[in-house]
Scaffold this motif. Structure first.
Motif, mmCIF file in Angstrom:
data_model
loop_
_atom_site.group_PDB
_atom_site.id
_atom_site.type_symbol
_atom_site.label_atom_id
_atom_site.label_comp_id
_atom_site.label_asym_id
_atom_site.label_seq_id
_atom_site.Cartn_x
_atom_site.Cartn_y
_atom_site.Cartn_z
ATOM 1 N N LYS A 1 -29.256 -0.529 2.680
ATOM 2 C CA LYS A 1 -28.393 0.564 1.904
ATOM 3 C C LYS A 1 -26.999 0.438 2.840
ATOM 4 O O LYS A 1 -26.115 0.520 2.241
ATOM 5 C CB LYS A 1 -28.886 2.018 2.187
ATOM 6 C CG LYS A 1 -29.451 2.613 0.901
ATOM 7 C CD LYS A 1 -29.607 4.073 0.793
ATOM 8 C CE LYS A 1 -30.791 4.544 0.516
ATOM 9 N NZ LYS A 1 -31.494 5.474 1.520
ATOM 10 N N ASP B 1 -25.121 -2.658 1.671
ATOM 11 C CA ASP B 1 -24.730 -2.275 0.356
ATOM 12 C C ASP B 1 -23.329 -1.651 0.479
ATOM 13 O O ASP B 1 -22.372 -1.910 0.109
ATOM 14 C CB ASP B 1 -25.531 -1.443 -0.439
ATOM 15 C CG ASP B 1 -26.770 -2.560 -1.391
ATOM 16 O OD1 ASP B 1 -27.564 -2.037 -1.654
ATOM 17 O OD2 ASP B 1 -26.429 -3.623 -1.165
ATOM 18 N N SER C 1 -17.611 -9.313 -3.472
ATOM 19 C CA SER C 1 -18.720 -9.292 -2.663
ATOM 20 C C SER C 1 -18.685 -10.081 -1.618
ATOM 21 O O SER C 1 -19.108 -9.874 -0.195
ATOM 22 C CB SER C 1 -19.991 -8.984 -3.294
ATOM 23 O OG SER C 1 -20.280 -10.293 -4.025
ATOM 24 N N ILE D 1 -28.349 -11.193 -1.156
ATOM 25 C CA ILE D 1 -27.654 -9.914 -1.587
ATOM 26 C C ILE D 1 -26.008 -10.111 -2.191
ATOM 27 O O ILE D 1 -25.642 -9.631 -2.537
ATOM 28 C CB ILE D 1 -27.420 -8.612 -0.668
ATOM 29 C CG1 ILE D 1 -26.928 -9.077 0.635
ATOM 30 C CG2 ILE D 1 -28.772 -8.246 -0.396
ATOM 31 C CD1 ILE D 1 -26.741 -8.088 1.717
#
Lengths: 210, 433, 779
Positions: free
Chosen positions: A9, A12, A21, A50
């Motif tokens: 988390k 993120d 990103s 990710i």
């Protein structure tokens, strides 16, 4: 072992700071170092996943920068500036005495894992030469003796505090987390400026005299 | 005698200078209020008219850089602050950010507003954790105070500010390498054209400015162009931070009008350490050709230093006295450039590898006079042939040291090694171990 | 307005610029780089990182020249690979500028200081741009007396590519190609400064279908092919222009041969087709040419049931006896040259008196037969149409696996301008992901088709009933461009040659009397069979129930067609024309060895319908092409076809030409009703580029980079079955089963996808069909 959902988390949230990103790869690598102590395989693979990058694209970045490590640092990572000015002013002497004292060389760590050393480049504190950084906190105006005392105190679990930094020196991993953008709330600690930084101001206030 | 002009450093001696309360107490964030009432183009014009030049080394007019951003193009614009201060000898931005991060934030808001950017970045070198803390906390506090985020000052202007930590690469101080690094790539410089003003961060129009350049903006907005132009010389206007380090009695930061001389600064700082004489110094960091005691009266502005054969750069005055071996100093700088070479282009990557080996041998007293000619020839094949200016910086100490201290190189050869006493050049000799 | 006028109207006027280089004027289009403009004058500015098909890098600095614009000289020499020409530009290269010459010499000296003196043992020696340019541009002696940086060498970055980091000059051609052109950034530059090096992440080797191109464009011996390492010197080799025999992309190729044996193949230069790239299969899959199973002499099956070697006259006589006056069919296979396919086509009609001929050795349908006969031959879509397309739709076609060069062409536009791509694939393959393809479940999701849209249908569209018909309607309504791209190199040519039950050569319908007369006259026969013939599956069925007695078979693997294909022809007279022993030769009555691609001349048609002609590469090869053997056979049968050589065949094809009469109407089919599935899943599959294909045999290094087989199911389905990613599942039908590890991806819950012919996943052999329902449980 995968990263925890809490850690993911946080990753993120790091990514969400940027319009694209891929920009998050640098703070993510600092964050991986904060958890694992260096850039691990699981760090590379997770970041690749990710950010939707090939693993080779992640290693391309992690291997480019000096601060990203392929082996764990000590709890206290001691950087001795050996760029010309600090070296001439005594940095070379400090480095030699330190390697003698600890029995390790550049990029090595003491057997107890407490202290690692590195010859570092100019850390933007030339008016405080010779400069030593521990976990990237400023230790200004060092001497061979003061650095010996410093590493001894660190190994004893009670390191002397930075000259311009928080009241208590934090570990290398804890400081890596700061670089990942996770505020540890210690900004208010420490001086605003050291005496060298204030020199011109003071002279000016004294009517042009020191 | 030029008077010092503390502007940026004026309140660093206050214990809470780095807090938002501390900054506001001394007039902080007034310039933002004023700027937001102006048209963005008027802000740009004001900075153009002031004559403010980039403080990151190149001295490019800041207002002109802002003016290069095409307006009305329906694209995102970005302001990126280069806080990657890594040039050997340069140490002005880090203390500034540690003592007063808010002045940078205020300058960022004004600059972003002027160029119509809604997202700004600070690229801060990673090896300064406490500086990072200060800047990050300042950003958080600015958001809380409504100075960042949505509808700043109720003027309908939105600005996001992201703090980004580098990870140890001097080359990322080069603006296009910084942009690639910020985008998540290896920090290698880009081809220009296209220039960042047209295609910078994420291929969008971008301004990259040094910390001190942006930090100087609020004072100009607050005090006006005339005030700013009262300081400095005809083509190098304003105040700036001179960083004095090395074999001086009192190293430190001296905020002065552009054009002050080293002699003046040394006098203010109490001179070279007792019993020693100035031997050589850099006006603007290791990448700028060396000066000697012949250059004490060169006005330290962009034109003056350039006319004397060097560059003002970042005003990083590294002072070395006669105990210092020039060859040792040059070798150590060359090792720096070799370590920091990004590797993209042949002359820098291979050239610095070779130069270091040659300088090692020369320091150890090996080689002949012919090797000095060879060294200069290699420098000639590197300078101006590389992809970016890092290589030019790498050869500057070599070429200028051979110009002024050729015999010292030969002395090493005659001596079979370095004739200098290293310990004598340390500060321990004066203050004790 | 005529089409020609319209075309001219849309062409953009190109601005031309004149510059002076070394005193000579040259005029080139605006945007041309100085280094390219110099080449037009025959002036070679030395370079490493520059490559005409890659974005300029300006990294190596070797190409430094002096430039002056409008009388103002640049203060320092410039990298000519990064500067586009401008009006009033004067360039001085190393030929007329001592500054440029010294600068280039300096760069060359720097490049050599860390370069190992490997020439004696380096594969690149003799064809090495560093060697050549060191001679042309460098100092006679290096002044470097220091220590070179060293690396462990070589390291294997995939089973087929070796990396020697010491030799690398960091030109980054390989990493730029992999990222820009192939979209596979599995190799990147790592570290910094003089220790910078190309590298992989060890767990993820350089398994890109295009990795071989980096070996070809590497200007030094840093990247070499494992299979070629230490095998030859360039001066040993004879190079010939050749054509790739694998897929229908139509790549130009250069084959290097030493003493009759292919040692390596490189991509050839054809800007309108493959530019300068090819895929790893085209590059490295040629070991089958020299495998032990090659048939070298004719063979006849004796009374003892074994094959015995025999002479050509005996074999031909035996084959003729088994075929003459019998009811026979012809299975051509998908890998013939145009000339050989024509030979089969004429042989079937003239010697066997039948239209029972089909080149499709794979799942097919009557709807496809109709589509191929009516539509496919009239398509005029080309690679250029992809370049300017406003969208690309992929139906039953996986470009990266089935036509890699088409993939590169589409990807180029995707990277450049975000060309939208749609695909009807059941899940997003790596290729689809790279293309950013939007998956559509049915044709109704296709919108905004214009005349600039390109719709590509693959051979697998035949596996969905009604699909070709729907596409046909879509194309007619929108005027979009249609392309048919089969997997195998021989199929477009075989279709054009009439190796299909509905067509004679040149697209002439067998049912059209005028067309028959046309051909009969050209062939000097009285008449030709009048009714449509049988397709592959119908031929096999007929053989099985004895409605046909004999079959002539080219390069065909029965397991590509169905699980029963082989047994269906067991009781017939089988004449096999093959290069290697196979499942067919194992049951054939006569085996006639034919030439492989380099042992004969010929041509292929690519999917555009463009020919690529190649000459026989091995001069003294005793192998004969299929057409020659069929001609001998027809002679023996008393019904000559008069095609004794490939060139004679080519001439006849050219003179026969294309049919311009009324084509047959396209018979549309209705879509199949979807049956209720219940617990079963619908099986989907396609062939991966690198798999168990026969022509890939014998090359372990290539096989090492093949994508591992896994079964793709949805997350919901995986949860229902109770499996996690990587665990084994068992997929079964009534006929058999197979076990594969699971890969979870976004797809419909009622589908399962597996590779069609990979290790551990041979769908037809294990499950008995490509289309059908399967039961899936945790293994």
């Amino acid at each position: 072992m995968k990263f925890t959902s809490e850690q993911l988390k946080i990753m993120d949230s790091i990514i969400s700071r940027y319009p694209r990103s891929r920009s998050a790869i640098m703070p993510l690598l600092h964050y991986v170092q904060a958890i694992d102590g260096y850039v691990t395989e699981r760090g590379i693979e997770t970041i690749a996943e990710i950010l939707n990058l090939a693993t080779a694209e992640v290693t391309a970045v992690s291997s480019f920068y000096t601060q990203y490590r392929s082996e764990p640092a000590g709890e206290y990572h001691v950087g001795v500036c050996i760029n010309t000015l600090c070296a001439v002013m005594g940095g070379d002497e400090i480095y030699e005495s330190l390697t003698d004292h600890l029995g390790i060389e550049n990029h090595e760590t003491t057997k107890d894992g407490k202290v690692s050393i590195e010859r570092i480049e100019c850390n933007a504190a030339c008016d405080y030469a010779p400069v030593v950084m521990v976990n990237w906190e400023f230790y200004d105006n060092q001497t061979p003796q003061s650095v010996k005392d410093l590493v001894d105190s660190a190994r004893a679990g009670n390191p002397r505090p930075p000259t311009r930094g928080p009241s208590k020196l934090r570990t290398w991993k804890e400081n890596s987390e700061v670089l990942a953008g996770l505020n540890d709330g210690l900004a208010h600690e420490g001086v605003s400026a050291g005496s060298a930084s204030l020199l011109g101001l003071q002279i000016s206030k004294n009517g042009g005299r020191q | 005698m030029t008077k010092l002009t503390p502007v940026l450093s004026a309140h660093w001696d206050e214990k809470d200078s780095f807090t938002i309360e501390g900054y506001k107490r001394v007039g902080g964030y007034k310039a933002v209020t004023k700027a937001l009432t102006m048209e963005p183009d008027a802000v740009i014009q004001m900075i153009k008219d002031s004559g403010l030049r980039g403080r990151g080394g190149a001295g490019f007019p800041t207002g002109s850089k802002w003016g290069f951003i095409p307006q009305g193009d329906n694209k995102e614009h970005y302001l990126v602050v280069n806080a990657d201060e890594s040039e050997p000898g340069t140490c002005k931005d880090m203390p500034l950010l540690m003592a007063n991060p808010h002045v940078l934030i205020e300058g960022i808001i004004i600059g972003s507003y002027a160029i119509r950017a809604n997202h700004a970045f600070i690229y801060l070198r990673g090896e300064v954790v406490h500086v990072f803390r200060r800047v990050q906390q300042a950003i958080e506090d600015a958001y809380k105070a409504g100075l960042l985020g949505k509808n700043i000052g109720g003027k309908g202007y939105d600005l996001e500010l992201t703090l980004h930590a580098g990870a140890g690469a001097y080359i990322c101080g080069e603006e296009t390498a910084l942009l690639d690094s910020l985008e998540g790539f290896r920090g290698q410089p880009r081809l220009r054209p296209p220039f960042p003003a047209i295609a910078g961060l994420y291929a969008k129009p971008t301004v990259v400015n040094n910390v001190e350049s942006i930090a100087s903006v609020p004072a100009i907005i607050n005090n006006g162009i005339e005030w700013f132009q009262e300081m400095g010389t005809e083509k190098s206007k304003g105040f700036t931070l001179y960083s004095l380090s090395g074999h001086v009695n009192n190293p430190g930061q001296f905020e002065a009008p552009l054009g002050i001389t080293l002699r003046e600064i040394l006098e203010l700082a109490g001179g070279i350490r007792e019993g020693h004489q100035l031997k050589f110094w850099t006006p603007g960091g290791s990448s700028t050709p060396l000066f000697t005691d012949q250059h004490l009266d060169i006005p330290l502005d962009y034109e003056g230093v350039s006319a004397a054969g060097s560059m003002l750069g970042t005003k990083a005055l590294q002072i070395f006295d006669e105990t210092t071996c020039v060859v040792r100093a040059v070798l150590r700088w060359s090792e720096f450039y070799k370590h920091e070479s990004c590797g993209k282009c042949t002359p820098c990557r291979e050239g610095t590898w070779w130069l270091v080996q040659m300088l090692h041998d020369l320091e150890a007293g090996k080689g002949t006079e012919a090797d000095l000619a060879k060294l200069l020839d290699l420098c000639d094949n590197i300078a101006g042939r590389s992809f970016c200016a890092l290589a030019d910086g790498a050869v500057a100490p070599i070429i200028s040291s051979l110009k002024y201290f050729r015999d010292e190189y030969l002395e090493h050869q005659r001596n079979g090694g370095c004739p200098f006493d290293r310990v004598a050049s340390t500060i321990f000799k004066t203050v004790g171990v | 307005m005529t089409p020609e006028q319209a075309l001219l109207e849309t062409e953009v006027a190109i601005e031309m610029i004149t510059v002076v280089i070394d005193g000579f004027e040259v005029t080139v289009p605006k945007g041309t780089l100085v280094i390219r403009a110099a080449e037009k004058l025959g002036i070679q500015i030395p370079r490493f990182c520059d490559h005409p098909l890659l974005k300029p890098a300006g990294a190596c600095r070797q190409c430094l020249v002096d430039i002056e614009i409008n009388g103002r000289a640049f203060p320092k020499p410039q990298a000519s690979c990064t500067i586009p020409v401008e009006n009033n530009m004067i360039v001085k290269t190393q030929l007329t500028s001592t500054v440029a010459e010294k600068a280039q010499e300096g760069i060359m000296e720097f490049l050599l200081i860390n370069h190992p003196l490997d020439c004696a043992v380096c594969d690149k020696g003799g064809e090495c741009p560093l060697q050549n340019q060191a001679m042309s541009t460098g100092r006679p002696e290096s002044r470097f007396e220091g220590v070179k940086r060293t690396f462990e060498k070589p390291i294997s970055i995939s089973s087929q590519v070796l990396l020697d980091r010491e030799r690398c000059v960091l030109c980054a051609r390989c990493t730029r190609f992999s990222e820009e052109i192939a979209g596979d950034p599995f190799i990147t530059l790592n570290e910094r400064g003089a220790l910078q090096q190309v590298g992989i992440y060890e767990k993820d080797p350089f398994e890109s279908y295009y990795s071989g191109n980096t070996v070809q464009i590497c200007p030094v011996g840093a990247l070499t092919g494992t299979s070629y390492r230490f095998r030859a010197r360039p001066f040993d080799l004879v190079s010939i222009d050749s054509a790739c025999e694998h897929c229908a992309s139509g790549c130009a190729m250069r084959t290097d041969i030493r003493r009759g044996k292919t040692l390596r193949r490189l991509a050839g230069d054809d800007p309108s087709v493959n530019e300068e790239w090819n895929c790893d299969k085209g590059r490295w899959a040629f070991k089958y040419l020299t495998n032990r199973e090659r048939v070298t002499t004719p063979m006849i099956r004796g009374a003892d049931g074994e094959l015995h070697e025999t002479s050509w006259p005996e074999a031909i006589a035996f084959a003729a006896a088994g075929l003459k006056d019998k009811r026979a069919g012809v299975l051509v296979g998908g890998r013939t040259t145009v000339e050989d396919a024509y030979g089969y086509s004429k042989f079937a009609r003239v010697a066997l008196g039948t239209n029972d001929i089909d080149f499709r050795a794979r799942p097919h349908s009557d709807e496809e037969t109709s589509f191929l006969s009516r539509v496919a031959l009239n398509l005029k879509t080309t690679y250029k149409d992809i370049d300017v397309a406003d969208q690309v739709v992929l139906l039953g076609f996986e470009p990266e696996e089935e036509s890699p060069i088409v993939f590169l062409r589409i990807y180029k536009q995707v990277s450049k301008r975000a060309l939208p791509v749609l695909s009807d694939a059941p899940f997003a393959s790596r290729g689809s992901e790279k293309l950013g393809a939007v998956l559509i479940s049915d044709l109704s999701k296709i919108a905004n088709l214009t005349t600039k849209s390109v719709v590509i249908v693959g051979e697998r569209l035949a596996e969905t009933r009604g699909a070709f018909s729907s596409v046909y309607e879509l194309i007619n309504k929108s005027g979009a461009k249609l392309a048919w791209i089969p997997r195998r190199s021989g199929e477009p040519g075989a279709l054009a040659a009439g190796a299909i039950p509905t067509l004679l050569p040149g697209g002439r319908p067998v049912t059209d009397p005028a067309a028959r007369v046309d051909v009969a006259a050209a062939w000097s026969v009285e008449s030709l069979p009048t009714s449509q013939g049988r397709s592959t599956s119908e031929i096999l069925l007929a053989l099985n129930v004895k409605n046909l007695d004999a079959v002539v078979i080219g390069g065909v693997d029965p397991l590509d067609i169905s699980s029963t294909a082989l047994t269906q022809l067991l009781n017939s007279f089988v004449v096999s024309l093959e290069i290697s022993h196979s499942a067919i030769t194992a049951v054939a009555d006569v085996v006639l060895p034919v030439a492989a691609v380099i042992e004969k001349s010929g041509s292929y048609l690519d999917w555009q319908g463009s020919p690529r002609v190649f000459e026989k590469a091995i001069a003294d090869s005793l192998s004969r092409s299929d057409v020659r053997i069929l001609s001998m056979l027809a002679d023996e049968m008393g019904s000559p076809i008069n095609l004794p050589t490939v060139s004679a065949t080519a001439r006849e094809i050219a003179s026969l030409g294309k049919w311009d009469g009324t084509p047959v109407a396209f018979e549309k089919s209705v879509s199949e009703k979807i049956t209720e599935l219940g617990e079963k899943l619908n099986l989907k599959s396609w062939r991966l580029l690198l798999d168990l294909g026969t022509l890939q045999g014998g090359e372990a290094n290539l096989a090492g980079t093949a994508r591992k087989a896994s079964a793709h199911i949805s997350k919901a389905r995986a949860e229902k079955i109770g499996v996690k990613s990587g665990e084994l599942i068992s997929i079964s039908s009534e006929l058999g089963s197979l076990e594969l590890p699971v890969e979870i991806c976004e797809m419909a819950d009622d589908l399962i996808w597996v590779p069609r012919n990979s290790i551990g996943s041979q769908v037809i052999a294990n499950l008995g069909f490509v289309n059908g329902q399967v039961k899936v449980i945790k293994a």
